[in-house]
Design a protein around this motif. Structure first.
Motif, PDB file in Angstrom:
ATOM      1  N   GLN A  17       0.825  -1.204   0.000  1.00 37.43           N
ATOM      2  CA  GLN A  17       0.000   0.000   0.000  1.00 37.43           C
ATOM      3  C   GLN A  17       0.863   1.260   0.000  1.00 37.43           C
ATOM      4  N   ALA A  18       1.939   1.235   0.775  1.00 34.44           N
ATOM      5  CA  ALA A  18       2.842   2.388   0.815  1.00 34.44           C
ATOM      6  C   ALA A  18       3.494   2.603  -0.545  1.00 34.44           C
ATOM      7  N   LEU A  19       3.884   1.510  -1.209  1.00 33.55           N
ATOM      8  CA  LEU A  19       4.486   1.621  -2.537  1.00 33.55           C
ATOM      9  C   LEU A  19       3.464   2.151  -3.540  1.00 33.55           C
ATOM     10  N   GLN A  20       2.244   1.660  -3.481  1.00 31.21           N
ATOM     11  CA  GLN A  20       1.203   2.129  -4.388  1.00 31.21           C
ATOM     12  C   GLN A  20       0.949   3.619  -4.211  1.00 31.21           C
ATOM     13  N   GLU A  21       0.954   4.069  -2.966  1.00 30.91           N
ATOM     14  CA  GLU A  21       0.715   5.489  -2.696  1.00 30.91           C
ATOM     15  C   GLU A  21       1.839   6.350  -3.260  1.00 30.91           C
ATOM     16  N   GLN A  22       3.072   5.921  -3.045  1.00 33.53           N
ATOM     17  CA  GLN A  22       4.200   6.686  -3.573  1.00 33.53           C
ATOM     18  C   GLN A  22       4.191   6.703  -5.100  1.00 33.53           C
ATOM     19  N   ALA A  23       3.912   5.558  -5.702  1.00 31.58           N
ATOM     20  CA  ALA A  23       3.892   5.482  -7.159  1.00 31.58           C
ATOM     21  C   ALA A  23       2.818   6.402  -7.740  1.00 31.58           C
ATOM     22  N   SER A  24       1.646   6.396  -7.139  1.00 32.00           N
ATOM     23  CA  SER A  24       0.557   7.244  -7.607  1.00 32.00           C
ATOM     24  C   SER A  24       0.912   8.723  -7.478  1.00 32.00           C
ATOM     25  N   ARG A  25       1.559   9.081  -6.386  1.00 33.09           N
ATOM     26  CA  ARG A  25       1.929  10.477  -6.145  1.00 33.09           C
ATOM     27  C   ARG A  25       2.914  10.985  -7.196  1.00 33.09           C
ATOM     28  N   HIS A  26       3.745  10.085  -7.719  1.00 33.22           N
ATOM     29  CA  HIS A  26       4.772  10.486  -8.681  1.00 33.22           C
ATOM     30  C   HIS A  26       4.443  10.046 -10.113  1.00 33.22           C
ATOM     31  N   GLN A  27       3.170   9.715 -10.369  1.00 32.33           N
ATOM     32  CA  GLN A  27       2.723   9.309 -11.707  1.00 32.33           C
ATOM     33  C   GLN A  27       3.533   8.128 -12.257  1.00 32.33           C
ATOM     34  N   GLN A  28       3.806   7.156 -11.391  1.00 33.47           N
ATOM     35  CA  GLN A  28       4.448   5.914 -11.795  1.00 33.47           C
ATOM     36  C   GLN A  28       3.390   4.808 -11.791  1.00 33.47           C
ATOM     37  N   ARG A  29       3.564   3.823 -12.647  1.00 33.70           N
ATOM     38  CA  ARG A  29       2.602   2.734 -12.661  1.00 33.70           C
ATOM     39  C   ARG A  29       3.286   1.438 -12.209  1.00 33.70           C
ATOM     40  N   LEU A  30       2.605   0.741 -11.316  1.00 39.38           N
ATOM     41  CA  LEU A  30       3.119  -0.525 -10.814  1.00 39.38           C
ATOM     42  C   LEU A  30       2.635  -1.655 -11.709  1.00 39.38           C
ATOM     43  N   SER A  47       4.641   7.286 -19.026  1.00 37.67           N
ATOM     44  CA  SER A  47       4.820   7.279 -20.473  1.00 37.67           C
ATOM     45  C   SER A  47       6.242   6.845 -20.788  1.00 37.67           C
ATOM     46  N   ALA A  48       6.422   6.175 -21.910  1.00 36.32           N
ATOM     47  CA  ALA A  48       7.740   5.661 -22.269  1.00 36.32           C
ATOM     48  C   ALA A  48       8.707   6.820 -22.474  1.00 36.32           C
ATOM     49  N   PRO A  49       9.821   6.847 -21.750  1.00 41.01           N
ATOM     50  CA  PRO A  49      10.771   7.949 -21.892  1.00 41.01           C
ATOM     51  C   PRO A  49      11.550   7.855 -23.201  1.00 41.01           C
ATOM     52  N   VAL A  50      11.938   9.015 -23.719  1.00 38.47           N
ATOM     53  CA  VAL A  50      12.772   9.050 -24.908  1.00 38.47           C
ATOM     54  C   VAL A  50      14.218   9.134 -24.418  1.00 38.47           C
ATOM     55  N   SER A  51      14.832   7.982 -24.240  1.00 36.95           N
ATOM     56  CA  SER A  51      16.194   7.938 -23.723  1.00 36.95           C
ATOM     57  C   SER A  51      16.838   6.623 -24.127  1.00 36.95           C
ATOM     58  N   SER A  52      18.128   6.688 -24.429  1.00 39.89           N
ATOM     59  CA  SER A  52      18.823   5.464 -24.798  1.00 39.89           C
ATOM     60  C   SER A  52      19.297   4.687 -23.575  1.00 39.89           C
ATOM     61  N   ARG A  53      19.266   5.344 -22.397  1.00 41.12           N
ATOM     62  CA  ARG A  53      19.696   4.677 -21.171  1.00 41.12           C
ATOM     63  C   ARG A  53      18.635   4.827 -20.086  1.00 41.12           C
ATOM     64  N   ILE A  54      18.368   3.742 -19.390  1.00 43.66           N
ATOM     65  CA  ILE A  54      17.418   3.728 -18.280  1.00 43.66           C
ATOM     66  C   ILE A  54      18.175   3.388 -17.002  1.00 43.66           C
ATOM     67  N   ARG A  55      17.896   4.146 -15.947  1.00 44.29           N
ATOM     68  CA  ARG A  55      18.483   3.867 -14.640  1.00 44.29           C
ATOM     69  C   ARG A  55      17.522   2.969 -13.864  1.00 44.29           C
ATOM     70  N   VAL A  56      18.007   1.816 -13.443  1.00 42.56           N
ATOM     71  CA  VAL A  56      17.179   0.850 -12.709  1.00 42.56           C
ATOM     72  C   VAL A  56      17.641   0.798 -11.253  1.00 42.56           C
ATOM     73  N   TYR A  57      16.720   1.113 -10.355  1.00 42.62           N
ATOM     74  CA  TYR A  57      16.983   1.054  -8.923  1.00 42.62           C
ATOM     75  C   TYR A  57      16.579  -0.324  -8.411  1.00 42.62           C
ATOM     76  N   LEU A  58      17.554  -1.100  -7.991  1.00 45.96           N
ATOM     77  CA  LEU A  58      17.322  -2.470  -7.545  1.00 45.96           C
ATOM     78  C   LEU A  58      17.248  -2.512  -6.026  1.00 45.96           C
ATOM     79  N   GLU A  59      16.147  -3.011  -5.526  1.00 45.07           N
ATOM     80  CA  GLU A  59      15.872  -3.002  -4.083  1.00 45.07           C
ATOM     81  C   GLU A  59      16.875  -3.840  -3.297  1.00 45.07           C
ATOM     82  N   GLY A  60      17.001  -3.519  -2.018  1.00 47.70           N
ATOM     83  CA  GLY A  60      17.856  -4.276  -1.117  1.00 47.70           C
ATOM     84  C   GLY A  60      17.181  -5.549  -0.633  1.00 47.70           C
TER      85      GLY A  60
END
Length: 265
Positions: A17-30, A47-60
């Motif tokens: 629920q906390a993740l869903q709330e944060q994602a919604s607040r920042h216009q991210q989709r789970l 929306s799909a970003p126009v970028s050749s590189r994506i930064r992926v944050y990998l959880e602990g």
């Protein structure tokens, strides 16, 4: 019940629920990415970003242990630092959870977030998730950002993929084998270790942030990793004064994250 009552002012949310709330607040989709071993929770830009590189944050490792001897029943992280960093990052970024965090499956047993947290099947699931993210977003390269145990997996992924431009880690468990020796813990049976792929890792552009007061993944681990790795042309270390394992790193990350990593000639 007592915990919920004491937390009423802050809201008694589950990690999902906390993740869903944060994602919604920042216009991210789970979404849930399905792989043969595990389903994985991912947060993607709306929306799909126009970028050749994506930064992926990998959880602990998340909430892997209920006590020092008893594994938890749900490894989902209670502190969503990595999600906060991903959602607030101005460059195109994705948040990727570890197996059994936020979404469960038949294969989700405590051994998968304890001894086998860096197992071949865990690594394979994350590898396939990156393939699916790449197919979805159309990027050509990744930058992997791993926190705590996510750092070991980021390094393992970089060692076997050709599309990882660089790796950055926060309070990173860079070598599970060296870590258990340093902390005098039992070996993580069934887990992989990045240092077994040291020849490839010496070619990876990497920067590691470590808190000077981190007792869970102490600065000595970074020193052991560097010594064991040997000559690495593009390895930078940032020791954050006063930072601990779960605090004090966010400000340093925001200051350094987009600065070029120094490489030796």
């Amino acid at each position: 019940m007592a915990l919920c009552i004491s937390a009423l002012l802050g809201g008694c949310q589950t990690p999902l629920q906390a993740l869903q709330e944060q994602a919604s607040r920042h216009q991210q989709r789970l979404e849930v990415i399905h792989t043969p071993h595990f389903p994985l929770m991912v947060a993607l830009p709306s929306s799909a970003p126009v970028s050749s590189r994506i930064r992926v944050y990998l959880e602990g490792d998340g909430h892997a242990w209920a006590t020092s001897r008893q594994p938890s029943l749900d490894p989902s992280p209670h502190d969503l630092m990595m999600a906060r960093l991903a959602f607030s990052d101005p460059v195109p970024s994705v948040y990727l959870a570890r197996p059994c965090q936020f979404v469960s499956a038949r294969a989700c047993t405590p051994v998968m977030w304890t001894d086998r947290r860096f197992s071949p099947e865990v690594l394979s699931s994350l590898d396939q998730a990156l393939d699916q993210i790449k197919a979805r977003l159309g990027n050509q390269a990744f930058e992997l950002v791993g926190y705590s145990g996510g750092a070991a997996l980021a390094l393992l992924l970089a060692s076997q993929r050709e599309d990882v431009a660089q790796v950055q880690t926060l309070a990173g468990n860079l070598s599970p084998r060296q870590w258990v020796a340093l902390q005098q813990l039992s070996p993580l049976t069934g887990s992989l270790d990045p240092l077994d792929r040291r020849q490839r890792l010496t070619q990876i552009v990497q920067r590691h942030f470590v808190g000077s007061d981190d007792r869970i993944v102490p600065p000595q681990l970074l020193a052991r990793y560097r010594d064991a790795l040997g000559t690495a042309r593009c390895l930078q270390a940032v020791v954050v004064p006063g930072a601990r394992h779960g605090s004090g790193l966010e400000q340093a990350w925001r200051r350094w994250r987009d600065q070029p990593i120094t490489c030796q000639p």
